[in-house]
Enzyme design. Structure first.
Site, PDB file in Angstrom:
ATOM      1  N   CYS A 100      -2.745  -0.877 -10.085  1.00 25.75           N
ATOM      2  CA  CYS A 100      -2.842   0.494  -9.570  1.00 25.75           C
ATOM      3  C   CYS A 100      -3.773   1.334 -10.455  1.00 25.75           C
ATOM      4  O   CYS A 100      -3.572   1.415 -11.670  1.00 25.75           O
ATOM      5  CB  CYS A 100      -1.463   1.133  -9.505  1.00 25.75           C
ATOM      6  SG  CYS A 100      -1.541   2.842  -8.932  1.00 25.75           S
ATOM      7  N   MET A 134       0.857  -1.199   0.000  1.00 30.30           N
ATOM      8  CA  MET A 134       0.000   0.000   0.000  1.00 30.30           C
ATOM      9  C   MET A 134       0.890   1.245   0.000  1.00 30.30           C
ATOM     10  O   MET A 134       1.605   1.513   0.969  1.00 30.30           O
ATOM     11  CB  MET A 134      -0.941   0.007   1.207  1.00 30.30           C
ATOM     12  CG  MET A 134      -2.070  -1.015   1.097  1.00 30.30           C
ATOM     13  SD  MET A 134      -3.281  -0.854   2.409  1.00 30.30           S
ATOM     14  CE  MET A 134      -2.379  -1.500   3.802  1.00 30.30           C
TER      15      MET A 134
END
Ligand SMILES: Cc1cc2nc3c(=O)[nH]c(=O)nc-3n(C[C@H](O)[C@H](O)[C@H](O)COP(=O)(O)O)c2cc1C
Length: 325
Positions: free
Chosen positions: A99, A17
């Site tokens: 992403c 993350m």
């Protein structure tokens, strides 16, 4: 779980993350027993330009193992070169194909790769040729609802040498809205000969057990559920052994939050820690009486001692039952 030659002590993984899973956060997750943790995504282009030692996102220490390094990029040759550079730096290499951020997608990287399966083939083949270690890809379901192609992309990646596949079953268009569709994880597991890791919406131990049951996935990846709640990892590990989890006491919360803060000061310096720890500390007290006042104090704190004092006062009041909601 075993990914290529990498034997993991358990099948609970900490998600990569960006802006969250820095070295201190990974060390906190390891304290609660996580089987594998990932770096934030690292630009392959940036890595080649700057060199491995100047990429702060790759900072690690021997206790930070086993470690997955996640690269993003769009050029097979660049990714292969970056993969060569990080060989041995961690224990596993992952390529980001999920992403959704505009800047990343515009360059053809991240979830844009879901739209270009041939490029996926070229990337995985090039990286496979460049390195011998465990190699994974992390996918989304597809670009949008009209192009859900994770099965095709995963099969291509495996055919070119990926050792496991991680799936966050939302499309790029969904970003983080709605619910992760775990049925897609089950489909992927049924289709692939390599381990499948499910990612998405595991917020409590019961969620993790349900993901395993409903999808038969090999590993469970925890992302946002770990925010201010690293004991979710311990809870889930205990639940897997059908053992009850001890409640997390205010004292333990304080000790963990304080360690997280101290690790961040150590590894990122006090100025960075003051900024980075605001969100984490607010997550540690979320839902508790007095959290709103604490949030204001944390955001106004001028230095680390002030943050520490606010944290100690908060939990002392919680222990005494004094805080006002
Ligand atoms: C703040 C944030 C940053 C993220 N950064 C990355 C990243 O760098 N690489 C990646 O593959 N996924 C990234 N993700 C996606 C997570 O790894 C995970 O797949 C997703 O959040 C779903 O899992 P969760 O519901 O457990 O959070 C990010 C998610 C969040 C919320």
């Amino acid at each position: 779980m075993k990914i290529q030659n990498l034997n993991l002590v358990n099948n609970i993984l900490l998600a990569p993350m960006a802006g969250i899973t820095d070295l201190p956060s990974r060390l906190i997750a390891r304290q609660y027993g996580v089987g594998l943790a990932f770096t934030e995504m690292v630009s392959a282009n940036g890595l080649i330009r700057e060199g491995i030692r100047s990429v702060e996102l790759l900072r690690t220490i021997p206790e930070d193992r086993p470690l997955g390094i996640q690269l993003f990029g769009e050029d097979p040759a660049v990714l292969a070169e970056a993969a060569r550079m990080v060989e041995g730096w961690g224990d596993l290499l992952d390529i980001n194909m999920g992403c959704p951020v505009k800047k990343v997608v515009r360059s053809g990287a991240g979830s844009a790769l879901m739209q270009t399966p041939q490029r996926v083939a070229a990337i995985v083949a090039a990286v496979r040729k460049a390195t011998a270690g465990p190699l994974t890809v992390k996918l989304r379901a597809g670009w949008d609802a009209q192009s859900v192609n994770f099965l095709e992309v995963a099969r291509i990646a495996v055919a070119e040498g990926a050792d496991a596949v991680i799936l966050h079953p939302r499309t790029r268009s969904q970003a983080f809205s709605g619910q992760a569709d775990w049925r897609l994880i089950a489909e992927l597991k049924a289709a692939l000969p390599v381990p499948v890791i499910g990612s998405g919406d595991v917020f409590c131990a019961a969620d993790g057990l349900r993901m395993l049951r409903e999808t038969a996935c090999d590993g469970i990846m925890i992302g946002r559920g770990s925010y201010g709640n690293p004991w979710l990892i311990r809870d889930l590990l205990l639940a897997l052994q059908e053992r009850p989890a001890p409640p997390c006491t205010p004292r333990e919360r304080l000790a963990t939050a304080m360690r997280h803060l101290q690790l961040t000061v150590t590894w990122r310096g006090p100025r960075r820690a003051l900024l980075e720890m605001r969100k984490h500390l607010c997550w540690y007290v979320r839902g508790m009486p007095g959290a709103a006042t604490f949030r204001i104090q944390v955001n106004q704190a001028a230095d680390i001692p002030e943050l520490m004092t606010a944290l100690e006062h908060f939990f002392r009041a919680v222990e005494k039952g004094e805080s006002q909601p």
